[in-house]
Design an enzyme around this catalytic site. Structure first.
Site, mmCIF file in Angstrom:
data_model
loop_
_atom_site.group_PDB
_atom_site.id
_atom_site.type_symbol
_atom_site.label_atom_id
_atom_site.label_comp_id
_atom_site.label_asym_id
_atom_site.label_seq_id
_atom_site.Cartn_x
_atom_site.Cartn_y
_atom_site.Cartn_z
ATOM 1 N N GLU A 5 0.830 -1.201 0.000
ATOM 2 C CA GLU A 5 0.000 0.000 0.000
ATOM 3 C C GLU A 5 0.870 1.259 0.000
ATOM 4 O O GLU A 5 0.598 2.212 -0.742
ATOM 5 C CB GLU A 5 -0.899 0.010 1.257
ATOM 6 C CG GLU A 5 -1.872 -1.146 1.340
ATOM 7 C CD GLU A 5 -1.316 -2.314 2.138
ATOM 8 O OE1 GLU A 5 -2.126 -3.064 2.711
ATOM 9 O OE2 GLU A 5 -0.071 -2.474 2.200
ATOM 10 N N HIS A 20 -25.856 9.366 20.214
ATOM 11 C CA HIS A 20 -26.927 9.398 19.209
ATOM 12 C C HIS A 20 -26.728 8.337 18.141
ATOM 13 O O HIS A 20 -27.367 8.399 17.087
ATOM 14 C CB HIS A 20 -27.007 10.795 18.579
ATOM 15 C CG HIS A 20 -27.407 11.862 19.547
ATOM 16 N ND1 HIS A 20 -28.725 12.188 19.799
ATOM 17 C CD2 HIS A 20 -26.667 12.646 20.363
ATOM 18 C CE1 HIS A 20 -28.784 13.142 20.710
ATOM 19 N NE2 HIS A 20 -27.551 13.439 21.072
ATOM 20 N N GLU A 72 -4.365 -6.172 17.383
ATOM 21 C CA GLU A 72 -3.237 -6.802 16.701
ATOM 22 C C GLU A 72 -2.269 -7.400 17.711
ATOM 23 O O GLU A 72 -1.546 -8.347 17.405
ATOM 24 C CB GLU A 72 -2.520 -5.779 15.818
ATOM 25 C CG GLU A 72 -1.565 -6.409 14.803
ATOM 26 C CD GLU A 72 -1.119 -5.444 13.731
ATOM 27 O OE1 GLU A 72 -1.814 -5.330 12.703
ATOM 28 O OE2 GLU A 72 -0.077 -4.782 13.921
ATOM 29 N N GLY A 128 5.582 -1.944 14.694
ATOM 30 C CA GLY A 128 4.883 -0.892 13.967
ATOM 31 C C GLY A 128 3.845 -0.168 14.795
ATOM 32 O O GLY A 128 3.754 1.059 14.763
ATOM 33 N N ARG A 129 3.034 -0.900 15.547
ATOM 34 C CA ARG A 129 1.952 -0.275 16.290
ATOM 35 C C ARG A 129 2.445 0.458 17.542
ATOM 36 O O ARG A 129 1.673 1.112 18.230
ATOM 37 C CB ARG A 129 0.887 -1.306 16.646
ATOM 38 C CG ARG A 129 1.376 -2.521 17.405
ATOM 39 C CD ARG A 129 0.279 -3.587 17.458
ATOM 40 N NE ARG A 129 0.715 -4.844 18.047
ATOM 41 C CZ ARG A 129 1.341 -5.800 17.393
ATOM 42 N NH1 ARG A 129 1.644 -5.633 16.106
ATOM 43 N NH2 ARG A 129 1.676 -6.930 17.998
#
Length: 554
Positions: free
Chosen positions: A220, A392, A361, A275-276
């Site tokens: 990506e 709402h 993850e 990464g996270r």
């Protein structure tokens, strides 16, 4: 008559026979849920003081849960029996606790300058951070120029997963503290719409792209980076102008150089930062540029303060440990399959999405660290939203749905952008929701209210059954004075350590993500089938049918 708690809470929810789940805690559940949660307050006037904890000005109120001192004591024993203290120090000191990849887990070192690790790694952390801050200084002072000599006015971060969610969340959350005279865009989705919409807002003479990919091969990210490169060259027509407009955060110097990014424009990544957990590293370059040197240092300091709290505070007053234990309490003993996070702070609009990756993850695992199947549930599905918007949309499910959904509420006492009494209204709504989850509304009181309004007893009886709200739904509330870079650092580190604590107790590896890899591998095969229909292996009937549909509509 109001429905009794034992009719609302499934006392027979599946509970594992795992050694870390004990009969004592099962007994606590039966004992505590035999009465309304409000009784815990009426029986103990000091309940709020006893069941709240603090790290500096950040306060956690967890009194609206089915826990008391005896139950909490036995929950803490789970953490102690799992060796949490020893495993915490193993993480901070750089031992290879990611046992499937044989890696250390040292995102915490990025917040303290590497004080717990070797001198060489500490020096790399310090030098990389200084490079980031120098770049932020240059942009802030209008000294970061494009190829035509105009100052950079737009920064586009291109990444995916941890290379996008963390920076995007923090840059948006800290808008009030932006020092840079620039706007910030984030592109992650391989859908061409995402990069196209971003580029439509950019001027090639004044746009800086930050390409975040450890390997510089992420599908990506490279697709979007190549699209940005093509767009830029169409305008500039100069290959050598790329170095004025593209930076990379990567370990693959060769691939970045082939793209046109010279080594002096590349910031390093390290295997010991997942990464996270990487927004504290050079992946957070966009954060540093946005908020500037002093605010970025404050952001790191907030994370560091939570690190020290997690390492040294007793488990009885330790915010990450308490949140972790309550999550296990609801997940493994009450059968709660999801956890909601509601941020009554517009600045935290992207915080739930960021925590979804961080939590699911990490703890979405079904085998223990030895590879043995688990006989108990681990990470719950995390979801949520921001402020009164959520009231709402989906709070109806919290209050009258058939699922037990524990909620974390997050709210500041002061707004970063005060207007009139709006912060009072916001804060009041947050407290009202947690109170309503606990109190509910009885059928009896509803009937009396409607009869007093003139409704017949038959009509009141019918409507009361529909308007009845059970209550006794658990929630936590995290409160801080106002959202600052320091407070945001605290909040992120708090949830990092909560997730780590749960992984230790569940005996799972929170730092790998092998499930993610399968989809990546299969997508490459499917891409080949689409690009060369007659040369690749046939897929299953469903997938092939969907491929055929795609090809017919090209």
């Amino acid at each position: 008559m109001q429905q009794l708690p034992e009719q609302r809470i499934n006392k027979e929810a599946p509970v594992s026979n795992s050694p870390f789940l004990c009969e004592t805690l099962k007994a606590h559940k039966l004992r505590l849920t035999a009465k309304p949660m409000q009784d815990l307050f009426s029986q103990n006037p000091k309940r709020f003081e006893q069941f709240s904890a603090r790290c500096e000005d950040l306060m956690l109120d967890y009194s609206k849960n089915y826990v008391d001192q005896a139950c909490l004591s036995d929950l803490i024993k789970l953490a102690e029996r799992s060796g949490l203290s020893e495993k915490t120090e193993a993480m901070f000191s750089g031992q290879l606790i990611n046992n499937t990849e044989q890696r250390a887990v040292l995102h915490t070192a990025l917040r303290n300058g590497g004080n717990d690790i070797d001198a060489e790694s500490a020096a790399k952390i310090t030098s990389t951070k200084e490079r980031m801050l120098q770049l932020a200084d240059r942009l802030q002072h209008g000294e970061l120029l494009g190829y035509t000599g105009k100052p950079i006015a737009t920064v586009v971060n291109i990444g995916v997963g941890g290379s996008d969610l963390g920076p995007a969340m923090a840059v948006d959350a800290l808008t009030r503290y932006h020092n840079a005279p620039a706007r910030f865009l984030f592109v992650s989705n391989v859908d061409p719409v995402h990069i196209s919409r971003a580029l439509a807002q950019c001027d090639p003479e004044t746009t800086l792209f930050i390409v975040c990919s450890k390997t510089f091969t992420t599908l990506e990210t490279l697709a979007n980076a190549n699209a940005a490169r093509h767009w830029f060259l169409q305008s500039s027509g100069q290959e050598d102008a790329i170095e004025h407009h593209f930076l990379a955060v990567s370990t693959n110097l060769k691939a970045a150089a082939e793209f046109g990014i010279p080594e002096h424009n590349i910031f390093p990544m390290w295997d010991w930062v997942g990464g996270r957990y990487s927004l504290w590293s050079a992946i957070g370059l966009s954060i540093a540029i946005a908020i500037g040197r002093d605010n970025f240092e404050a952001f790191l300091a907030g994370g560091r303060a939570m690190d020290e709290h997690f390492r040294h505070a007793p488990h009885t007053s330790n915010l990450p440990v308490i949140l972790a234990l309550l999550g296990i309490w609801h997940n493994d003993y009450f059968g709660a399959q999801s956890q909601a996070l509601i941020c009554y702070d517009q600045n935290l609009l992207l915080f739930p999405a960021y925590l979804q990756q961080l939590d699911m993850e990490s703890n979405g695992k079904s085998v223990n660290k030895q590879g043995e199947p688990l006989d108990y549930p681990t990470g719950a599905a995390l979801w949520g939203g921001v402020g009164t918007n959520t009231q709402h949309s989906f709070h109806q499910l919290f209050h009258q749905g058939s699922h037990l959904i524990p909620v974390d509420f997050i709210v500041g006492a002061r707004s970063t952008n005060p207007i009139g009494e709006q912060q009072t209204a916001l804060y009041s709504n947050c407290l009202a929701q947690s109170q309503a989850l606990m109190q509910g509304r009885s059928i009896h009181s509803l009937k009396q209210e409607m009869i007093a309004e003139g409704k017949s007893e038959q009509e009141a009886d019918f409507l009361a059954k529909h308007r009845f709200v059970a209550g006794n739904r658990p929630s936590n509330t995290l409160v801080y004075p106002t959202l600052t870079p320091y407070v945001l650092g605290q909040l992120i580190a708090l949830y990092e350590h909560k997730i780590f604590t749960q992984s230790v107790i569940w005996d799972i590896n929170a730092f790998d993500q092998w499930g993610v890899e399968l989809g990546k591998q299969l997508s490459k095969k499917i891409t080949r089938v689409i690009q060369e229909p007659g040369k690749a292996d046939q897929q299953d009937g469903s997938t092939q049918g969907l491929i055929d549909y795609f090809l017919r509509h090209q």
